[in-house]
Design an enzyme around this catalytic site. Structure first.
Site, short mmCIF file in Angstrom:
data_model
loop_
_atom_site.label_atom_id
_atom_site.label_comp_id
_atom_site.label_asym_id
_atom_site.label_seq_id
_atom_site.Cartn_x
_atom_site.Cartn_y
_atom_site.Cartn_z
N ARG A 47 0.66 -1.10 -0.45
CA ARG A 47 0.02 -0.89 -0.06
C ARG A 47 1.21 1.25 0.05
O ARG A 47 2.17 1.03 -0.11
CB ARG A 47 -0.87 0.23 1.08
CG ARG A 47 -0.86 -0.64 2.72
CD ARG A 47 0.63 0.04 2.81
NE ARG A 47 0.41 1.22 3.47
CZ ARG A 47 1.54 2.20 3.54
NH1 ARG A 47 2.57 1.85 3.71
NH2 ARG A 47 0.81 3.67 3.57
N GLY A 48 0.15 2.33 -0.49
CA GLY A 48 0.82 3.70 -0.78
C GLY A 48 1.48 3.80 -1.91
O GLY A 48 1.66 2.84 -2.73
N ALA A 49 0.69 4.89 -1.98
CA ALA A 49 0.65 5.25 -3.52
C ALA A 49 1.45 4.82 -4.39
O ALA A 49 1.47 3.96 -5.64
CB ALA A 49 0.05 6.85 -3.44
N ARG A 87 -8.03 0.23 -7.26
CA ARG A 87 -8.23 0.66 -6.00
C ARG A 87 -8.19 2.20 -6.34
O ARG A 87 -7.66 2.28 -7.21
CB ARG A 87 -7.05 0.84 -4.76
CG ARG A 87 -6.89 0.07 -3.69
CD ARG A 87 -5.77 -0.22 -3.06
NE ARG A 87 -6.56 0.79 -1.56
CZ ARG A 87 -5.23 1.45 -0.89
NH1 ARG A 87 -4.30 1.21 -0.80
NH2 ARG A 87 -6.56 2.27 0.31
N GLN A 194 -1.54 2.34 10.06
CA GLN A 194 0.25 2.45 9.11
C GLN A 194 1.16 3.65 10.19
O GLN A 194 2.07 2.82 10.03
CB GLN A 194 -0.57 3.29 7.32
CG GLN A 194 -1.36 2.29 6.85
CD GLN A 194 -2.97 2.84 6.95
OE1 GLN A 194 -3.90 2.84 7.81
NE2 GLN A 194 -3.10 2.51 5.87
N ASP A 235 -2.22 11.11 -2.23
CA ASP A 235 -2.31 9.93 -2.73
C ASP A 235 -2.81 9.85 -4.12
O ASP A 235 -2.59 9.07 -5.74
CB ASP A 235 -3.63 9.03 -2.20
CG ASP A 235 -2.95 7.83 -1.82
OD1 ASP A 235 -3.30 8.28 -0.73
OD2 ASP A 235 -2.94 6.62 -1.58
N ASN A 245 -5.09 11.92 0.81
CA ASN A 245 -4.62 11.45 1.75
C ASN A 245 -5.93 10.29 2.36
O ASN A 245 -6.48 10.62 2.89
CB ASN A 245 -3.50 12.14 2.12
CG ASN A 245 -1.92 11.20 2.80
OD1 ASN A 245 -1.45 10.59 2.06
ND2 ASN A 245 -1.48 11.16 3.77
N LYS A 246 -4.19 9.85 3.60
CA LYS A 246 -5.27 9.04 4.40
C LYS A 246 -6.28 9.74 5.29
O LYS A 246 -5.79 10.56 5.31
CB LYS A 246 -3.76 8.72 4.74
CG LYS A 246 -4.76 7.40 6.28
CD LYS A 246 -5.22 6.51 5.66
CE LYS A 246 -5.40 5.73 4.54
NZ LYS A 246 -5.77 4.75 3.97
O1 MRU Z 1 -4.90 2.88 2.15
P1 MRU Z 1 -3.32 3.43 2.20
O2 MRU Z 1 -2.35 2.92 3.20
O3 MRU Z 1 -2.49 3.17 0.33
O4 MRU Z 1 -2.68 4.79 2.06
C1 MRU Z 1 -1.17 5.63 1.97
C2 MRU Z 1 -1.26 6.75 2.40
O5 MRU Z 1 -2.67 7.62 2.24
C3 MRU Z 1 -0.24 7.35 2.07
O6 MRU Z 1 0.04 8.57 3.37
C4 MRU Z 1 0.33 7.68 0.88
O7 MRU Z 1 -0.64 7.18 -0.35
C5 MRU Z 1 1.49 8.67 0.48
S1 MRU Z 1 2.92 7.01 0.55
C6 MRU Z 1 3.73 7.87 -0.32
#
Ligand code: MRU
Length: 347
Positions: A47-49, A87, A194, A235, A245-246
């Site tokens: 996970r994470g963009a 996603r 996270q 994201d 973002n999250k």
């Molecule tokens: O649901 P996730 O864990 O994929 O969400 C991740 C985030 O919101 C991160 O902050 C974002 O992807 C930036 S990662 C460099």
């Protein structure tokens, strides 16, 4: 850390560190089919963009391997479309699949064997480019961090969320490597945790001083002067600077504005979606409500029949942002102009 996303060329297997199991154990999750890659993305093995983007790029090679036969082109197109839709919020996923699709279109005469070589080498290039981008983000963001800063971050925008080094944690790492005296507050980031599970694990490994706090401690920490800087990932960044973002990030930014604390979002240009005019146009993933009450507990934390609302991301208004740090430099308001300038050479 760069071995959390490994691609085995000979077997065309994507070998991922299973982020669901951290910090307790370091287990691997192997993806042999497009469906495996989609599962890994959806259940958040990875996970994470940017990490999603790089994994999806390798996923395109898996999709190709799976699409053997006389109608391989048609099968591949279908597999890529499924992968692209795994996603919705992180634009890096669509960006990576579109990038590979465009590469295929430019090399339409190639057979599957040669296309496979091209896909794998392109995915490797994308992985290396992402690490280089994160290092550059760290360098550009360095002047935003001052000695004795206490830096609040939300979610995990670290090495695990990228191909390595991280975006928001990239600048933290750069500051630490440059011997700045800093301390990090990692929001726990409910419901997937996270912050508590991943950000804390990464920072602990690097020896960077860190404390985990509940998400809802943010106002209290800021009001008492315990936070001097906020850095978060993104994201998807819209053309006007609004960004997803999250879930919980916009609350952090609203509070930071109230208490006069600078807020930066940091991300590679692959996270900027110039076709998206503003935050209202960013698709927000709605995840299973059970994550809120069941995910980390033996027993449900609310009555089983209670429904939960679980949007995975929120949108932060660009007016709350001090700056957007990319691998090409820092964008300041007005963001519609500074972001457009990043892409002007590409037109
Ligand atoms: O649901 P996730 O864990 O994929 O969400 C991740 C985030 O919101 C991160 O902050 C974002 O992807 C930036 S990662 C460099």
């Amino acid at each position: 850390m760069e071995d959390h996303i490994v691609f085995h060329r000979d077997s065309a297997v994507l070998d991922l560190l299973d982020q669901r199991k951290l910090p307790d154990s370091e287990e691997r999750f192997l993806c042999r089919t497009t469906a495996d890659v989609i599962t890994a993305l959806q259940v958040m093995v990875v996970r994470g963009a940017p990490a999603i983007g790089v994994s999806a790029a390798f996923g395109c090679a898996i999709a190709l391997r799976e699409s053997a036969g006389p109608d391989w082109r048609e099968k591949l197109r279908k597999n890529l479309a499924h992968l692209r839709a795994a996603r919705p919020t992180a634009v890096n996923l669509a960006w990576a699949v579109d990038h590979m699709t465009a590469l295929w279109e430019r090399n339409a005469s190639l057979g599957p064997e040669d296309l496979m070589k091209l896909f794998i080498s392109e995915a490797e290039t994308m992985r290396r480019a992402d690490i280089a981008s994160c290092m550059a983000i760290g360098r550009f963001g360095l002047p935003c961090v001052h000695d004795n800063d206490v830096i609040l971050t939300h979610c995990n925008a670290g090495a695990l969320a990228t191909a390595g080094y991280g975006t928001a944690l990239g600048v933290v790492r750069a500051a630490f490597e440059n011997r700045k005296n800093i301390r990090v507050i990692a929001d726990e980031t409910r419901p997937f945790l996270q912050g508590a599970r991943l950000t804390a694990w990464e920072l602990q490994r690097d020896g960077i001083p860190m404390t985990v706090a509940c998400d809802n401690a943010c106002a209290s920490l800021m009001s008492r002067g315990f936070v001097s800087l906020c850095v978060v990932g993104a994201d998807r960044i819209a053309a006007n600077g609004d960004f997803a973002n999250k879930i919980g990030t916009s609350g952090v930014a609203i509070l930071a504005k109230h208490y006069g604390i600078p807020v930066y979002t940091l991300g590679p240009t692959s996270t900027i979606d110039m076709n998206c005019p503003d935050g209202a146009h960013i698709p927000i993933e709605l995840r299973d409500g059970d994550e809120i009450k069941n995910l980390w507990y033996e027993k449900p934390m609310a009555l089983p029949e209670v429904k939960c609302f679980n949007p995975s991301f929120d949108v932060t208004d660009h007016e709350l942002l001090t700056g957007i740090v990319t691998e090409k430099g820092i964008c300041y308001p007005p963001f519609n102009e500074s972001l457009a300038a990043l892409f002007k050479d590409k037109k």
